[in-house]
Design a protein around this motif. Structure first.
Motif, short mmCIF file in Angstrom:
data_model
loop_
_atom_site.label_atom_id
_atom_site.label_comp_id
_atom_site.label_asym_id
_atom_site.label_seq_id
_atom_site.Cartn_x
_atom_site.Cartn_y
_atom_site.Cartn_z
N LYS A 1 0.82 -1.22 0.00
CA LYS A 1 0.00 0.00 0.00
C LYS A 1 0.85 1.28 0.00
O LYS A 1 0.31 2.37 0.02
CB LYS A 1 -0.93 0.03 1.22
CG LYS A 1 -1.90 -1.14 1.31
CD LYS A 1 -2.91 -1.12 0.19
CE LYS A 1 -3.91 -2.26 0.33
NZ LYS A 1 -4.88 -2.30 -0.77
N GLY A 2 2.17 1.11 0.02
CA GLY A 2 3.04 2.27 0.04
C GLY A 2 2.96 3.07 1.32
O GLY A 2 3.26 4.27 1.34
N LEU A 3 2.60 2.41 2.42
CA LEU A 3 2.43 3.11 3.70
C LEU A 3 3.77 3.55 4.29
O LEU A 3 4.72 2.78 4.35
CB LEU A 3 1.73 2.19 4.71
CG LEU A 3 0.29 1.74 4.39
CD1 LEU A 3 -0.20 0.79 5.46
CD2 LEU A 3 -0.63 2.94 4.27
N HIS A 4 3.81 4.79 4.77
CA HIS A 4 4.99 5.30 5.47
C HIS A 4 4.83 5.13 6.98
O HIS A 4 5.81 5.17 7.72
CB HIS A 4 5.21 6.77 5.12
CG HIS A 4 5.68 6.98 3.71
ND1 HIS A 4 7.01 6.94 3.35
CD2 HIS A 4 4.99 7.20 2.56
CE1 HIS A 4 7.13 7.14 2.05
NE2 HIS A 4 5.92 7.30 1.56
N GLU A 5 3.60 4.99 7.42
CA GLU A 5 3.32 4.72 8.83
C GLU A 5 2.02 3.92 8.94
O GLU A 5 1.17 3.97 8.05
CB GLU A 5 3.23 6.01 9.63
CG GLU A 5 2.17 6.99 9.15
CD GLU A 5 2.19 8.29 9.94
OE1 GLU A 5 1.10 8.87 10.11
OE2 GLU A 5 3.27 8.71 10.39
N HIS B 1 5.97 -5.25 2.56
CA HIS B 1 6.02 -4.55 1.26
C HIS B 1 5.33 -3.19 1.32
O HIS B 1 4.46 -2.87 0.51
CB HIS B 1 5.41 -5.43 0.16
CG HIS B 1 6.20 -6.66 -0.13
ND1 HIS B 1 7.28 -6.68 -0.99
CD2 HIS B 1 6.10 -7.92 0.37
CE1 HIS B 1 7.80 -7.89 -1.03
NE2 HIS B 1 7.11 -8.67 -0.21
N ASN B 2 5.72 -2.40 2.31
CA ASN B 2 5.30 -1.01 2.39
C ASN B 2 6.57 -0.15 2.49
O ASN B 2 7.63 -0.57 2.04
CB ASN B 2 4.37 -0.79 3.59
CG ASN B 2 2.95 -1.25 3.30
OD1 ASN B 2 2.25 -0.66 2.48
ND2 ASN B 2 2.51 -2.32 3.95
N ARG B 3 6.47 1.04 3.09
CA ARG B 3 7.62 1.92 3.22
C ARG B 3 7.80 2.37 4.68
O ARG B 3 8.19 3.49 4.95
CB ARG B 3 7.46 3.14 2.31
CG ARG B 3 7.41 2.76 0.83
CD ARG B 3 7.18 3.95 -0.05
NE ARG B 3 7.06 3.56 -1.46
CZ ARG B 3 6.79 4.41 -2.45
NH1 ARG B 3 6.61 5.70 -2.18
NH2 ARG B 3 6.70 3.98 -3.70
N LEU B 4 7.51 1.47 5.57
CA LEU B 4 7.56 1.78 7.00
C LEU B 4 8.99 1.96 7.48
O LEU B 4 9.87 1.16 7.14
CB LEU B 4 6.87 0.68 7.80
CG LEU B 4 5.42 0.35 7.39
CD1 LEU B 4 4.93 -0.87 8.15
CD2 LEU B 4 4.51 1.53 7.63
N THR B 5 9.21 2.97 8.30
CA THR B 5 10.54 3.21 8.86
C THR B 5 10.62 2.85 10.34
O THR B 5 11.71 2.84 10.92
CB THR B 5 10.95 4.69 8.68
OG1 THR B 5 9.95 5.52 9.28
CG2 THR B 5 11.07 5.04 7.20
N GLU B 6 9.47 2.56 10.93
CA GLU B 6 9.45 2.15 12.33
C GLU B 6 8.17 1.39 12.66
O GLU B 6 7.19 1.47 11.92
CB GLU B 6 9.56 3.38 13.26
CG GLU B 6 8.38 4.33 13.14
CD GLU B 6 8.49 5.49 14.12
OE1 GLU B 6 9.48 5.54 14.88
OE2 GLU B 6 7.57 6.32 14.13
N ILE B 7 8.22 0.64 13.75
CA ILE B 7 7.02 -0.02 14.27
C ILE B 7 6.49 0.89 15.37
O ILE B 7 7.16 1.08 16.39
CB ILE B 7 7.34 -1.42 14.83
CG1 ILE B 7 8.03 -2.28 13.78
CG2 ILE B 7 6.05 -2.09 15.30
CD1 ILE B 7 8.50 -3.62 14.30
N PRO B 8 5.31 1.46 15.20
CA PRO B 8 4.79 2.40 16.21
C PRO B 8 4.51 1.73 17.55
O PRO B 8 4.22 0.53 17.61
CB PRO B 8 3.50 2.92 15.56
CG PRO B 8 3.12 1.90 14.56
CD PRO B 8 4.38 1.29 14.06
N ASP B 9 4.58 2.51 18.61
CA ASP B 9 4.45 1.98 19.97
C ASP B 9 3.12 1.26 20.21
O ASP B 9 3.07 0.29 20.97
CB ASP B 9 4.60 3.12 20.99
CG ASP B 9 6.04 3.58 21.12
OD1 ASP B 9 6.94 2.83 20.68
OD2 ASP B 9 6.27 4.68 21.64
N PHE B 10 2.05 1.72 19.56
CA PHE B 10 0.75 1.10 19.85
C PHE B 10 0.69 -0.36 19.40
O PHE B 10 -0.12 -1.14 19.91
CB PHE B 10 -0.40 1.91 19.22
CG PHE B 10 -0.39 1.99 17.73
CD1 PHE B 10 -0.86 0.95 16.94
CD2 PHE B 10 0.06 3.15 17.09
CE1 PHE B 10 -0.86 1.04 15.56
CE2 PHE B 10 0.05 3.25 15.70
CZ PHE B 10 -0.41 2.19 14.93
#
Length: 207
Positions: free
Chosen positions: A71-75, A93-102
């Protein structure tokens, strides 16, 4: 002549009646077959995977598996935290740079697939997901793993393929249930590979 006509009418009536009987039998068989299919396919233990977060949020407490890939997600959307009973999350297969705390509040997670993103670093909070059995981190630019990876004592599959990993923490020795360990395309020196094998004898002794 009358006899022939009467005989013909009797034969025709008999044919029509037999056709009706066959149609009734066929319909009964069709209904029974349909019921059997429903019984076979309606497995209450089968986990339904949602491919739309919008759909999943209609009944958030019932959702156990969610996949949002390519989905091209950045977050990741914050609304995912509402899926409190989530057991499987696939966001590869997205563009995530981190795993959010939640995400680390979803403690029922058994499978986390986050391969082919741009994490670079895996946060130590990964150690909070102690029910994980599958962790997919393929192709994320990872150089190492946090020490708290050793908290994932239920882990059965760890995919680290195609990361420029140069070292792994000694705490991986705690992953005693590991059955699949993927480490292709790494940059770990040969001597350190020997150390890793020594830390995971329960895994490497099978080969």
């Amino acid at each position: 002549m009358k006899t022939n006509i009467l005989l013909y009418l009797l034969l025709f009536s008999s044919f029509i009646y037999s056709q009706e009987i066959e149609e009734v039998i066929y319909k009964k068989e069709e209904i029974t077959s349909s019921k059997k299919k429903e019984e076979i396919n309606s497995d209450p233990k089968e986990i339904v995977t949602y491919y739309s977060l919008k759909e999943a949020l209609k009944t958030p407490k019932k959702v156990k598996a969610l996949q949002i890939r390519d989905k091209g997600l950045h977050e990741l959307p914050k609304e995912i935290k509402e899926l409190v009973n989530l057991e499987t999350l696939r966001v590869h297969h997205n563009r995530l740079t981190e795993i959010p705390d939640f995400i680390f509040s979803l403690t029922k997670l058994k499978e986390l697939e986050i391969g082919a993103n741009n994490l670079g670093i895996l946060t130590k909070n990964i150690g909070k997901l102690t029910n994980l059995e599958y962790l997919g981190l393929k192709a994320n630019g990872l150089i190492t793993l946090p020490k708290l990876i050793g908290k994932l004592t239920k882990l059965k599959t760890l995919n680290l393929d195609f990361n420029p990993i140069t070292s792994l923490p000694e705490s991986i020795k705690n992953l005693k249930k590991l059955k699949r360990f993927y480490l292709t395309g790494n940059k770990i020196p040969k001597n350190d590979i020997k150390k890793i094998k020594a830390l995971l004898p329960h895994y490497y002794r099978r080969y």
